[in-house]
Scaffold this active site. Sequence first.
Site, PDB file in Angstrom:
ATOM      1  N   SER A 185      49.967 -22.241  39.222  1.00 34.90           N
ATOM      2  CA  SER A 185      49.283 -22.333  40.406  1.00 34.90           C
ATOM      3  C   SER A 185      49.947 -21.678  41.766  1.00 34.90           C
ATOM      4  O   SER A 185      50.413 -20.743  41.578  1.00 34.90           O
ATOM      5  CB  SER A 185      48.612 -23.623  40.365  1.00 34.90           C
ATOM      6  N   ASP A 349      39.149 -20.599  35.817  1.00 34.54           N
ATOM      7  CA  ASP A 349      39.323 -21.825  35.233  1.00 34.54           C
ATOM      8  C   ASP A 349      39.144 -22.917  35.671  1.00 34.54           C
ATOM      9  O   ASP A 349      39.971 -24.020  35.470  1.00 34.54           O
ATOM     10  CB  ASP A 349      41.117 -21.357  34.892  1.00 34.54           C
ATOM     11  N   HIS A 381      42.420 -25.144  34.481  1.00 32.83           N
ATOM     12  CA  HIS A 381      43.671 -24.884  35.394  1.00 32.83           C
ATOM     13  C   HIS A 381      44.961 -25.823  35.064  1.00 32.83           C
ATOM     14  O   HIS A 381      46.032 -25.347  35.069  1.00 32.83           O
ATOM     15  CB  HIS A 381      43.021 -24.992  37.000  1.00 32.83           C
TER      16      HIS A 381
END
Length: 409
Positions: A185, A349, A381
């Site tokens: 991320s 996602d 995610h």
Amino acid sequence: MRLLYFVCWILFERSAHCKQLSPVILVPGDGGSRIEARLNKSSHGPYPFCDQRTKDFYVIWVNIASVVHPVPTDCLVENFRLVYNNKTHRTSYPEGVDIRVPGFGGTDSVEWLSDTHLPKLGYYHELAENMVKWGYVRNKTIRGAAYDFRRSPNELEDYYTNLTKLVEETYNMNNNTRVVLLAHSLGNLVILYFLNHQNQEWKDKYIRSFITLGAPWGGSVKALRMIVSGDNVNIITVTALKARPMQRSMTSSAFLMPTNQFWNKSEVLIQTPRRNYTVNDYQQLFKDLNFTDGILIREDVEGLVNPLRPPNVEVHCLYGKGLNTTAKWIYEDGAFPDKQPKHLDEDGDQTVNIRSLEGCLPWKHLQKQPFYSKAFQGIGHVDILNHDINHLGIRGGVDNKGIQRGRIV
Ligand SMILES: *[C@@H]1O[C@H](CO)[C@@H](O)[C@H](O)[C@H]1NC(C)=O
Ligand SMILES: *[C@@H]1O[C@H](CO)[C@@H](O)[C@H](O)[C@H]1NC(C)=O
Ligand SMILES: *[C@@H]1O[C@H](CO)[C@@H](O)[C@H](O)[C@H]1NC(C)=O
Ligand SMILES: *[C@@H]1O[C@H](CO)[C@@H](O)[C@H](O)[C@H]1NC(C)=O
Ligand SMILES: *[C@@H]1O[C@H](CO)[C@@H](O)[C@H](O)[C@H]1NC(C)=O
Ligand SMILES: *[C@@H]1O[C@H](CO)[C@@H](O)[C@H](O)[C@H]1NC(C)=O
Ligand SMILES: *[C@@H]1O[C@H](CO)[C@@H](O)[C@H](O)[C@H]1NC(C)=O
Ligand SMILES: *[C@@H]1O[C@H](CO)[C@@H](O)[C@H](O)[C@H]1NC(C)=O
Ligand SMILES: *[C@@H]1O[C@H](CO)[C@@H](O)[C@H](O)[C@H]1NC(C)=O
């Protein structure tokens, strides 16, 4: 192919010949580093029930009590916010609050967000456990590079100095074996900025590859809600509006706003009865929110990795897709900005829009070094790390629906 096997395959593909594992440094995403605070405040501040002094450092992020009980949430927000100085363009901690990121170099503080290793607060733990099965050793061939995820790369100088040393030390410790950087991320943007600012000779010598999981290369529409209305990240006891001042103060929130490289001025990201906001209207948005520091903060961070430049190291760009992900926030009459919006969805996602996840793809033609990418259908995610829902606390941001446990291994 399942993600963990895929990571395993990447790590072993070329090192099978040389009997030497490529050491890996794990870099967490937004909310993914354990953080400690020590208080010595001259007053209790607005909340008489919050501690004014603590004898020593304590875990402020993530402290499960402060996330689930309304009272400590106020204290968390009061102590864990950043204070922006609009002259120096730097952030500091509130008066009497000292912050440190424990365990730099070790894996513990990126495997677990709490020092008590609560199962729900695991981060890279599952991945690290699997790597140990593949022959990896914690603190030797797996290392961690936790950082203060509230800040953007323009304020991470000390971290980058430490990271450079950590890469070199890990290389030396492992018989001069090049190091893999693996990030999740926001951590990918932090590492991209780092690699963009290292010289090629250093990268050639020390970096074997960069494995990117669920990177928001061009930001994410979901992040806008943290700034406008606050985001309770699906913890029922956390009030989004209470979390908002803290989320606004984190310059990484502005760093994660959708960028004009991936969105254009005809796409409405925030719709209100009075006015629509596109990627071209952020100044107006901050003005309408009466959050004028936001204008300066966004200016400070918007060009850090925009336009995206390739890292010029081998890249494995991995991400989930095929899940509903916010494309636009819709505020009905009277809802903007203090009530929660509705949303329209598109592919992604669940947290990052597909166009942003795929932002790495042009690098295939923009760098000499090998570039690989793979999309995992239906993997969210946070699921991409194979662990449980909601452990990212205030900032992770996953929807309950669509979370399927154990899809990866
Ligand atoms: C706490 O702050 C006070 C005054 O602000 C100072 O005198 C004292 O030394 C500080 N205590 C610690 C442990 O830093
Ligand atoms: C900076 O902050 C001060 C105090 O909050 C404010 O009076 C001033 O207008 C701000 N300056 C800018 C350029 O935003
Ligand atoms: C790794 O190093 C940290 C200190 O950086 C230490 O606290 C931890 O116990 C070590 N873990 C292992 C498994 O050796
Ligand atoms: C950098 O490393 C030093 C020494 O280990 C440590 O005291 C400091 O907190 C680290 N800073 C960051 C931002 O990681
Ligand atoms: C270190 O690398 C050299 C050259 O590749 C090799 O001969 C040696 O056996 C390696 N040592 C260890 C401890 O792996
Ligand atoms: C803006 O993006 C939309 C959707 O991706 C696209 O259909 C449109 O042509 C773009 N407009 C401009 C002016 O680039
Ligand atoms: C905002 O955008 C929506 C759809 O994109 C449109 O129907 C509406 O008229 C716009 N509102 C304003 C105030 O421009
Ligand atoms: C911003 O401040 C103005 C003037 O004080 C006020 O009328 C308006 O409601 C405020 N807007 C928000 C979103 O707080
Ligand atoms: C996405 O949302 C739509 C509309 O709410 C729903 O019909 C669809 O099943 C959802 N898709 C997934 C993959 O969850």
